[in-house]
Design a protein around this motif. Sequence first.
Motif, PDB file in Angstrom:
ATOM      1  N   GLY A 149      25.955  51.124  43.338  1.00  0.00           N
ATOM      2  CA  GLY A 149      25.760  50.316  42.416  1.00  0.00           C
ATOM      3  C   GLY A 149      26.545  49.948  41.142  1.00  0.00           C
ATOM      4  N   TRP A 150      27.887  50.615  41.413  1.00  0.00           N
ATOM      5  CA  TRP A 150      28.856  50.310  40.425  1.00  0.00           C
ATOM      6  C   TRP A 150      29.591  48.845  40.471  1.00  0.00           C
ATOM      7  CZ3 TRP A 150      30.835  54.746  37.744  1.00  0.00           C
ATOM      8  CH2 TRP A 150      31.930  54.339  36.958  1.00  0.00           C
ATOM      9  N   CYS A 151      29.833  48.532  41.700  1.00  0.00           N
ATOM     10  CA  CYS A 151      30.117  47.224  42.160  1.00  0.00           C
ATOM     11  C   CYS A 151      29.163  46.363  43.042  1.00  0.00           C
ATOM     12  CB  CYS A 151      31.750  46.887  42.517  1.00  0.00           C
ATOM     13  SG  CYS A 151      32.717  47.725  41.309  1.00  0.00           S
ATOM     14  N   TYR A 152      28.987  45.103  42.887  1.00  0.00           N
ATOM     15  CA  TYR A 152      27.961  44.472  43.594  1.00  0.00           C
ATOM     16  C   TYR A 152      28.638  42.929  43.900  1.00  0.00           C
ATOM     17  CZ  TYR A 152      24.049  42.596  46.312  1.00  0.00           C
ATOM     18  OH  TYR A 152      23.370  42.245  47.310  1.00  0.00           O
ATOM     19  N   GLU A 153      29.083  42.695  44.937  1.00  0.00           N
ATOM     20  CA  GLU A 153      29.635  41.409  44.979  1.00  0.00           C
ATOM     21  C   GLU A 153      30.554  41.099  44.217  1.00  0.00           C
ATOM     22  OE1 GLU A 153      29.436  39.742  48.090  1.00  0.00           O
ATOM     23  OE2 GLU A 153      28.268  41.558  49.011  1.00  0.00           O
ATOM     24  N   GLN A 154      31.417  41.949  43.618  1.00  0.00           N
ATOM     25  CA  GLN A 154      32.209  41.651  42.501  1.00  0.00           C
ATOM     26  C   GLN A 154      33.525  41.020  42.932  1.00  0.00           C
ATOM     27  OE1 GLN A 154      32.396  42.692  38.989  1.00  0.00           O
ATOM     28  NE2 GLN A 154      33.766  41.134  39.195  1.00  0.00           N
ATOM     29  N   PRO A 155      33.882  39.828  42.422  1.00  0.00           N
ATOM     30  CA  PRO A 155      34.924  38.993  42.712  1.00  0.00           C
ATOM     31  C   PRO A 155      36.229  39.550  42.236  1.00  0.00           C
ATOM     32  CG  PRO A 155      33.202  37.460  41.655  1.00  0.00           C
ATOM     33  CD  PRO A 155      32.873  39.019  41.465  1.00  0.00           C
ATOM     34  N   GLY A 156      37.357  39.267  42.967  1.00  0.00           N
ATOM     35  CA  GLY A 156      38.571  39.796  42.542  1.00  0.00           C
ATOM     36  C   GLY A 156      39.558  39.683  43.550  1.00  0.00           C
ATOM     37  N   PHE A 157      40.855  40.212  43.295  1.00  0.00           N
ATOM     38  CA  PHE A 157      41.863  40.091  44.382  1.00  0.00           C
ATOM     39  C   PHE A 157      42.514  41.570  44.485  1.00  0.00           C
ATOM     40  CE2 PHE A 157      43.465  38.804  40.010  1.00  0.00           C
ATOM     41  CZ  PHE A 157      44.602  39.605  40.047  1.00  0.00           C
ATOM     42  N   ASN A 184      44.312  48.788  44.973  1.00  0.00           N
ATOM     43  CA  ASN A 184      43.924  48.282  43.722  1.00  0.00           C
ATOM     44  C   ASN A 184      43.474  47.003  43.791  1.00  0.00           C
ATOM     45  OD1 ASN A 184      45.098  47.028  41.128  1.00  0.00           O
ATOM     46  ND2 ASN A 184      45.676  49.124  40.941  1.00  0.00           N
ATOM     47  N   PHE A 185      42.311  46.956  43.014  1.00  0.00           N
ATOM     48  CA  PHE A 185      41.396  45.773  43.113  1.00  0.00           C
ATOM     49  C   PHE A 185      41.463  45.358  41.395  1.00  0.00           C
ATOM     50  CE2 PHE A 185      37.170  43.924  42.366  1.00  0.00           C
ATOM     51  CZ  PHE A 185      37.255  42.830  43.150  1.00  0.00           C
ATOM     52  N   THR A 186      41.930  44.020  41.316  1.00  0.00           N
ATOM     53  CA  THR A 186      41.499  43.506  39.906  1.00  0.00           C
ATOM     54  C   THR A 186      40.354  42.437  39.717  1.00  0.00           C
ATOM     55  OG1 THR A 186      44.030  43.384  39.636  1.00  0.00           O
ATOM     56  CG2 THR A 186      42.703  42.150  38.048  1.00  0.00           C
ATOM     57  N   PRO A 187      39.227  42.966  39.028  1.00  0.00           N
ATOM     58  CA  PRO A 187      38.013  42.055  39.074  1.00  0.00           C
ATOM     59  C   PRO A 187      38.531  40.809  38.399  1.00  0.00           C
ATOM     60  CG  PRO A 187      37.766  44.504  38.365  1.00  0.00           C
ATOM     61  CD  PRO A 187      39.146  44.264  38.247  1.00  0.00           C
ATOM     62  N   ILE A 188      37.477  39.629  38.840  1.00  0.00           N
ATOM     63  CA  ILE A 188      37.406  38.382  38.086  1.00  0.00           C
ATOM     64  C   ILE A 188      35.932  38.343  37.744  1.00  0.00           C
ATOM     65  CG2 ILE A 188      37.785  35.915  38.147  1.00  0.00           C
ATOM     66  CD1 ILE A 188      39.686  36.348  40.364  1.00  0.00           C
ATOM     67  N   HIS A 189      35.471  38.586  36.493  1.00  0.00           N
ATOM     68  CA  HIS A 189      34.082  38.823  36.082  1.00  0.00           C
ATOM     69  C   HIS A 189      33.553  37.287  36.094  1.00  0.00           C
ATOM     70  CE1 HIS A 189      36.294  42.019  34.272  1.00  0.00           C
ATOM     71  NE2 HIS A 189      35.516  42.680  34.749  1.00  0.00           N
ATOM     72  N   ASN A 190      32.194  37.434  36.398  1.00  0.00           N
ATOM     73  CA  ASN A 190      31.378  35.992  36.430  1.00  0.00           C
ATOM     74  C   ASN A 190      30.724  36.021  34.935  1.00  0.00           C
ATOM     75  OD1 ASN A 190      29.492  38.110  36.500  1.00  0.00           O
ATOM     76  ND2 ASN A 190      28.515  37.339  38.505  1.00  0.00           N
ATOM     77  N   PHE A 191      31.248  36.507  34.108  1.00  0.00           N
ATOM     78  CA  PHE A 191      30.822  36.348  32.721  1.00  0.00           C
ATOM     79  C   PHE A 191      32.032  36.431  31.562  1.00  0.00           C
ATOM     80  CE2 PHE A 191      30.562  40.864  33.914  1.00  0.00           C
ATOM     81  CZ  PHE A 191      31.448  41.393  32.942  1.00  0.00           C
TER      82      PHE A 191
END
Length: 638
Positions: free
Chosen positions: A497-505, A551-558
Amino acid sequence: MALRDLQTNLKSLRYGKDTVGGGTSNEPYITTSIDTAPGDTGGPDFTLRANTLQHVGRDIKRMSKFLFSTKGAQFIAKQNLLSRTGVKTQASGFVNDGVYLPTSTIAQVGVNPFGTHLLKQGLDPTRNTSPNVGQNTNPLLNLLGVGQKAQNFINGAGGVPVYSQSVFQTELPDDNRLVNLKNNKISLLQPSSQQNALSKLFGNQTFSQILNSLNPFKNRINNITKTLFSNSNTQKFNISEFNTELLRYGGGPGSAMGVGQTVLKRYSTTATEGYSNNVETGYFNVLSSGRGIEGRYVGKSAESTITDFRSQLLIDPTSNRQNIISKSLSYSRKNIEQRVNLGNPGRRNKNVSSYTKGLDDGKAGPLDKINALPLYKASSVTDSKEKNDLVKFRIGVIDNKNPSQKTYIHFRAFIDSFSDNYSAEWSSERYMGRGEKFYRYGGFDRNINLDWTVAAQSKEELMIQYKKLNYLASVLAPDYTEAGYMAGNLVTLTLGGWCYEQPGFITSLNLSVPQESPWEIAIPDTDDGENILSDEMVKEMPHMVKVTGFNFTPIHNFVPRIQQNEPTTGTPKAGIDSTDYGDERYIALSKGSRGKDNNYDRVRPDSQKLITSIKSRGVSLFSPLPVAGTILTQGLNK
């Protein structure tokens, strides 16, 4: 002895009268004239140091005189008592560590200069201790009908116990003490009868057994006789006839200076009356309602499973409440191996006759269904129950040509470490006339670090596992558009439940093989006699891989900013949360779309307030979600 006067001739002093009462100890055992000239390198020991053989002869004479003196007799007795109090092994005779004879020590003194080592214990100090290659029994003993049993007894009683000569390359299982312990203490039931008051004082023993135990001399004679001539393996291996004991033998650490017996007791009885000698049947203690610990038979000819004690929870009679342990899923039907498709490589009754085909001749398929789940492309994650895990863990690689499609990679959630790092950039300024610094906010950044382990539990998983790892590593390489321009690859990360379909690279990834990992060597179980052995279904690869440095850098949908909440008004109450939370949900607390599968919204008791608040905010600028009014009905529980 003091000097008589200054005129005493020291060479005329004599030994003797050196014990209490004026007696003579005859020590030192070897005396040499002070006028003796030093030797040279000539003579029979010219290849050794000067007078070596002469010194060896003196040492043998000195040791012989000591060992056959009163003190020597005491020393010999102590050595045999120590041997008698040693632990009895499968190869031991009457004297547990072997008989000690003074001749062995005297012989060792004689061969010391040549680097030879003899056995201290035993009739034969030169006995060969290498393993037997066959049962070499004295023919005369065979004719007498006692054969190997008598041979083993003679070897054990007459010398140091050599386990490697008590077992053979080809030997029946009944000739092994561990096998006999299992057969007599777990699978086989031992005699018992109605107990009387005297029996209760001595534990779980019959009256006749108690009388026998009170007669150690009779027991000792019986043990020697049965060891020589009895066909009973319980006597041969000192397995106790009493239910409360495992082993019982003469001497040992439990004896008093070798007199008496050593008893190895058992913690609990695992075999009782009423069941036949079935190696798959055992008796176990389990916790049950109201009666504490009680027995349950488990095995092929008894109950199929141990009674689940949680279904009969102890209830507090004063409050009529269950106060021991809470309810849980069924152990037998919803255990971890079945519930999350983990599989059990150590399960019983499996067919492992062909490694090339796999378990049950290949009919069982892969054990870990998630590890064996291949890559697949879809607009959303599969609904298949095979993906069910303790913690959801997957990576979706967005198709650059069709962003509505993703290639999903599922891994078993063997998470080694996880960190979610947030940082803010502040630049400092100094102004004339002020001593302190002033700061200007410059931006925000976030990155996630993750390590996990990938492990194959069956042959069918191995190659699929590496195909997925290879595809994941390729995500860090570029993609190219139809026009030939280089493009990076965006992914979505789901972790519980920490990350759900969280976009990033992904910016980094390391694959390493741990030292404890076995390797697949790709050898089949059949040989055609011509070609090099090779199993084409697999390759020489490690069973385990550590994925580190992810290492994952999130791109937030907000829009990343402080969360825009409408806090609870009035006096807050623990456990009652009516806060209207904003869209800035860095920690997702979600397993689906916004609505009933999101704990930011789900905790509020007023569902109408929930719909109204969502509609009033609308959809975030970067949100891919549809109109807010339809969100609650989607219920994506994936």
